[in-house]
Scaffold this motif. Structure first.
Motif, PDB file in Angstrom:
ATOM      1  N   ASP B  26      21.428  26.768  27.318  1.00 46.81           N
ATOM      2  CA  ASP B  26      22.341  26.927  26.180  1.00 46.81           C
ATOM      3  C   ASP B  26      23.808  26.785  26.588  1.00 46.81           C
ATOM      4  O   ASP B  26      24.672  27.386  26.007  1.00 46.81           O
ATOM      5  CB  ASP B  26      22.112  28.268  25.488  1.00 46.81           C
ATOM      6  N   SER B  35      29.285  33.675  23.480  1.00 46.33           N
ATOM      7  CA  SER B  35      29.178  33.975  24.913  1.00 46.33           C
ATOM      8  C   SER B  35      30.114  35.124  25.301  1.00 46.33           C
ATOM      9  O   SER B  35      29.823  35.889  26.217  1.00 46.33           O
ATOM     10  CB  SER B  35      29.455  32.731  25.752  1.00 46.33           C
ATOM     11  N   LEU B  36      31.214  35.249  24.587  1.00 46.27           N
ATOM     12  CA  LEU B  36      32.106  36.379  24.876  1.00 46.27           C
ATOM     13  C   LEU B  36      31.415  37.690  24.524  1.00 46.27           C
ATOM     14  O   LEU B  36      31.460  38.664  25.269  1.00 46.27           O
ATOM     15  CB  LEU B  36      33.403  36.255  24.068  1.00 46.27           C
ATOM     16  N   ALA B  39      29.054  38.616  26.999  1.00 46.14           N
ATOM     17  CA  ALA B  39      29.648  39.084  28.258  1.00 46.14           C
ATOM     18  C   ALA B  39      30.122  40.527  28.163  1.00 46.14           C
ATOM     19  O   ALA B  39      30.401  41.165  29.170  1.00 46.14           O
ATOM     20  CB  ALA B  39      30.813  38.186  28.636  1.00 46.14           C
ATOM     21  N   LEU B  46      32.591  44.338  35.486  1.00 43.76           N
ATOM     22  CA  LEU B  46      33.465  43.275  35.987  1.00 43.76           C
ATOM     23  C   LEU B  46      34.854  43.831  36.280  1.00 43.76           C
ATOM     24  O   LEU B  46      35.447  43.573  37.331  1.00 43.76           O
ATOM     25  CB  LEU B  46      33.547  42.159  34.940  1.00 43.76           C
ATOM     26  N   LEU B  50      36.672  43.935  39.869  1.00 45.03           N
ATOM     27  CA  LEU B  50      37.966  43.315  40.098  1.00 45.03           C
ATOM     28  C   LEU B  50      38.939  44.330  40.682  1.00 45.03           C
ATOM     29  O   LEU B  50      39.693  44.040  41.608  1.00 45.03           O
ATOM     30  CB  LEU B  50      38.538  42.772  38.780  1.00 45.03           C
ATOM     31  N   LEU B  51      38.880  45.540  40.113  1.00 43.68           N
ATOM     32  CA  LEU B  51      39.834  46.555  40.517  1.00 43.68           C
ATOM     33  C   LEU B  51      39.606  46.979  41.966  1.00 43.68           C
ATOM     34  O   LEU B  51      40.541  47.059  42.756  1.00 43.68           O
ATOM     35  CB  LEU B  51      39.662  47.770  39.598  1.00 43.68           C
ATOM     36  N   ALA B  54      37.777  42.939  44.328  1.00 43.98           N
ATOM     37  CA  ALA B  54      38.577  41.716  44.407  1.00 43.98           C
ATOM     38  C   ALA B  54      40.045  42.046  44.671  1.00 43.98           C
ATOM     39  O   ALA B  54      40.708  41.371  45.462  1.00 43.98           O
ATOM     40  CB  ALA B  54      38.439  40.927  43.114  1.00 43.98           C
ATOM     41  N   GLY B  55      40.552  43.111  44.053  1.00 43.44           N
ATOM     42  CA  GLY B  55      41.964  43.466  44.216  1.00 43.44           C
ATOM     43  C   GLY B  55      42.334  43.635  45.684  1.00 43.44           C
ATOM     44  O   GLY B  55      43.196  42.917  46.198  1.00 43.44           O
ATOM     45  N   VAL B  58      42.138  40.338  47.672  1.00 48.64           N
ATOM     46  CA  VAL B  58      43.279  39.450  47.434  1.00 48.64           C
ATOM     47  C   VAL B  58      44.523  39.997  48.142  1.00 48.64           C
ATOM     48  O   VAL B  58      45.268  39.256  48.780  1.00 48.64           O
ATOM     49  CB  VAL B  58      43.533  39.304  45.911  1.00 48.64           C
TER      50      VAL B  58
END
Lengths: 460, 316
Positions: B26, B35-36, B39, B46, B50-51, B54-55, B58
């Motif tokens: 799809d 799709s939003l 999600a 997520l 990220l917090l 990933a934070g 980075v």
């Protein structure tokens, strides 16, 4: 397994990231602590059975709160070995949210922290504090920065000298009141021990990277600061030009001394000397068991021989003699010592600096300072305590090591110092193992020095 | 770990890894809103990822390009590739890279991997008590805290240690392993400590091999080594890949064991990259440089992983 891409698109990701970044760097203003509470950070021993500092501070806290009604003291212990304590502290000092009001700083790193802007100059406070005049001049420089300001009040210091086994000296036919006048006399004594008492280690001098700063300070600087390089100024750092000094004659002579000790097998086996645990062996095994003739070491050794320390040795004061480390050829003042120690400092981001200094005053009254020196096996930096018979007789050896304060030196512990120290250790290790002759090791030091200090090097 | 993957590829049936991925059914026709909405349930997770993951990552990458210090300077600034340039001109760094490779090849690739496979193969044929006992001992070494294991092995290798006592008893020359061959001593220590993991992976993999195949080969007259080479190894190829990769990444980041045994010494004869990083970042306060070295270590790890993937053509 291929992962299904989620619907979050790159822009969304970016926004989230930016949000995270701003959230994590959002500035707080002020420590948010209450203006009547002084937060005191200190290094707690990693050994649970040792709470000398905790007990002492608890006592001062009680006194302070009684004398200053409405004011509170909050003790913030950091339980860690030295190097991790520094790291933790430096991170706390970076933000007003986490900065305490009073910190315990090692003179080894204090200048780095001053350069970083972590600490507050104390001169205005010291000017109004009559007790400051009681501090010895050498000790006042413990936390004096390149800008001429003072950033910390020392709570005692340590000095270094030669410990020797009276029993081994007797067997070797050496005098019980031994006091060498030159380096050669130290080496001669070691050679005599090697000849006449073959199954002991004649002389221990720390060397190489495994023992770290102990090699630099307990051995190398004890030698270097007694050479002609020292004279009227610092042989490692030129304060006038603010540059580090490349290895001169005295530097090479100091390396030669170390080389001689290990080449002539006057020291421990090289592999023992380069074992990271050698310091524990000197204190816990070699000296108490009479396996070591002479040890160039610090004033704090007896701490390890007290009751409840794991290797109690109450007879140490009868079995060991003490001698000052002589200068190279007996140049004035004839003896040399290095000093380190810790100071109480106020962070630049402290919320209550005035209250913090009041707490320093309470800690450093004559009575409290004296109590602390004795409890911590520290060496007095207050003149009135140093001359107090009660202090001098509190423990054997105290008087000897306190008398060395007059001729002691503090390290030029500027920001590059840890790297300079490592370079010295590497040069020492080269001559210890015999991998490098003295000249080559000294050249290696010069190269490493340029690298460590961004070429801020001056030839003398 | 080694669950049988649904799309089992037979031995030799090399699937081209670069084929176009099958498009999700799809993907193109779905309106964005749907799709939003789909999600939404994962968005809290997520955001947290990220917090907290990933934070910092980075931020770490950013630090590697600055001259940030823990202490000793008031301001830090962006210096571009300076840290990496410094590293490649730094003899100590190159020495650390070399030692890391030696340490990884000896202790992970050769030691843990081979020994783990050997133990797993032998244990299949052993009686149950022997199996339990051996497995117990090997796994004990693995579950010991790193520092404890480090001290045990320090006591084993040091001059007055157990190893030399045994050698003396056998009238063989003894030596101080930690002083003469430090990198070998710590490599052996890592083999001793980490073999259990490989053994477990390979035990599981060997149990996956159908009896019939082995029996058929035996009937055809294939000897033990041939069976190993032509049947066993190809059939457990994926486990070998997975195990090599996990092992290598674990070994690359070993710190405590070496720190306790030698502190990276004598000199820097056993200073692998993690120890070098620690020295730069926390003893010399050069956080920026230390982080740059950490990124380079990550690079070394990915290189190893790529090599394994290419050689064994497995999917992880």
């Amino acid at each position: 397994m291929p992962v299904r891409p989620t619907a979050a698109r790159p822009t969304a990701l970016l926004i989230a990231l930016v949000a995270t970044a701003t959230a994590s760097t959002a500035c707080g203003n002020g420590s948010g602590s209450d203006p009547d509470t002084v937060k005191v950070s200190f290094k707690q021993s990693t050994d649970n059975s040792i709470h000398v500092m905790d007990d002492y501070l608890a006592g001062v806290k009680k006194q302070f709160e009684k004398e200053n009604p409405g004011k509170k003291v909050e003790l913030v212990p950091i339980k860690a070995p030295d190097s991790e304590y520094y790291t933790k502290l430096q991170q706390m000092l970076r933000s007003p949210k986490t900065a305490p009001d009073l910190v315990y700083e090692d003179t080894f790193l204090i200048n780095s922290d001053i350069t970083s802007g972590y600490l507050k100059p104390l001169d205005p406070y010291l000017a109004k504090w009559p007790d400051w005049n009681q501090f010895m001049d050498t000790a006042k420089t413990a936390a004096k920065a390149e800008d001429g300001k003072t950033y910390g009040v020392p709570d005692g210091t340590d000095t270094r000298g030669l410990w020797f086994s009276k029993d081994i000296f007797q067997k070797a036919g050496l005098p019980a009141g031994w006091q060498p006048k030159t380096w050669d006399e130290v080496l001669t004594a070691a050679r005599t021990i090697k000849r006449k008492v073959p199954d002991v280690i004649p002389l221990n001098v720390y060397t190489g990277k495994p023992v770290g700063e102990a090699a630099t300070m307990q051995t190398f600087e004890m030698l270097l600061y007694g050479t002609d390089d020292a004279g009227s100024q610092d042989p490692l750092y030129d304060r006038a030009s603010k540059k580090w000094v490349a290895g001169g004659e005295g530097f090479k002579d100091s390396l030669s001394f170390v080389e001689t000790v290990y080449k002539e097998k006057l020291g421990p086996d090289i592999e023992d000397a380069l074992d990271p645990n050698v310091m524990t062996r000197v204190r816990g095994e070699w000296l108490p068991k009479g396996k070591l003739g002479i040890a160039l070491d610090g004033s704090w050794l007896p701490q390890d021989w007290l009751k409840g320390s794991g290797h109690e040795w109450p007879e140490w004061s009868k079995e060991l003699g003490l001698a000052a480390m002589p200068t190279q050829h007996g140049q004035a003042p004839g003896k040399v010592s290095m000093s380190g120690g810790w100071t109480w400092s106020i962070p630049d981001k402290s919320a209550n600096p005035d209250l913090a200094f009041d707490f320093i005053k309470t800690m450093q009254t004559k009575a409290n300072a004296q109590k602390w020196y004795v409890a911590n096996s520290g060496i007095a930096v207050r003149k009135d305590v140093a001359t107090d018979p009660a202090y001098a007789q509190a423990q054997p050896g105290i008087k000897f090591f306190t008398d060395l304060v007059a001729s002691t030196h503090y390290r030029p512990a500027y920001p590059a110092y840890p790297k300079v120290s490592t370079a010295i250790q590497e040069a020492m290790e080269g001559v210890t193992t015999g991998d490098q002759p003295v000249d080559q090791a000294a050249r290696g030091y010069d190269d490493a020095l340029k690298e460590a200090t961004d070429n801020q090097v001056v030839e003398k | 770990m080694t669950t049988a993957a649904p799309q089992a590829t037979g031995p030799g049936a090399a699937k081209s890894p670069s084929g176009p991925p099958p498009s999700p059914p799809d993907a193109p026709g779905v309106p964005l809103r749907r799709s939003l909405v789909r999600a939404l349930p994962v968005s809290p997770a997520l955001v947290l990822l990220l917090l907290f993951l990933a934070g910092p990552i980075v931020y770490c990458v950013w630090i590697a390009f600055t001259d940030l210090q823990l202490t000793g300077q008031a301001e830090s600034s962006f210096v571009g590739l300076e840290n990496f340039r410094t590293a490649f001109q730094d003899e100590e760094f190159l020495n650390a890279v070399w030692l890391t490779l030696v340490f990884t090849v000896i202790s992970s690739l050769i030691g843990q991997n081979t020994l783990g496979l050997a133990l797993a193969s032998l244990m299949r044929r052993a009686s149950k008590p022997v199996r339990t006992l051996t497995g117990g001992i090997v796994i004990t070494a693995w579950v010991l805290p790193e520092v404890v294991a480090g001290f045990l092995l320090y006591a084993f290798f040091r001059r007055e240690g157990t190893l030399n006592a045994i050698l003396d008893w056998l009238h063989l020359p003894s030596q101080n392993w930690l002083f003469t061959l430090p990198i070998l001593a710590v490599s052996f220590a890592n083999v001793w400590r980490g073999t259990a993991f490989s053994m477990l992976v390979y035990s599981a993999a060997l149990n996956e091999i159908p009896q019939e195949v082995t029996e058929a080969a035996e009937v055809d007259g294939a000897g033990g080594w041939r069976r190993m080479w032509h049947i066993t190894l190809p059939m457990i190829r994926r486990s070998i890949g997975t195990n090599l990769m996990l092992n290598t990444l674990q070994t690359l980041s070993v710190f405590g064991l070496i720190w306790v045994m030698t502190r990276g010494g004598p000199g820097d004869k056993s200073q692998t990259l993690p120890l070098f990083m620690y020295e730069q970042a926390f003893q010399n306060s050069m956080i920026g440089y230390g982080t740059a070295v950490a990124l380079l270590l990550l690079l070394v790890g990915s290189l190893f992983s790529l090599i394994y993937l290419r050689l064994l053509r497995t999917e992880v």
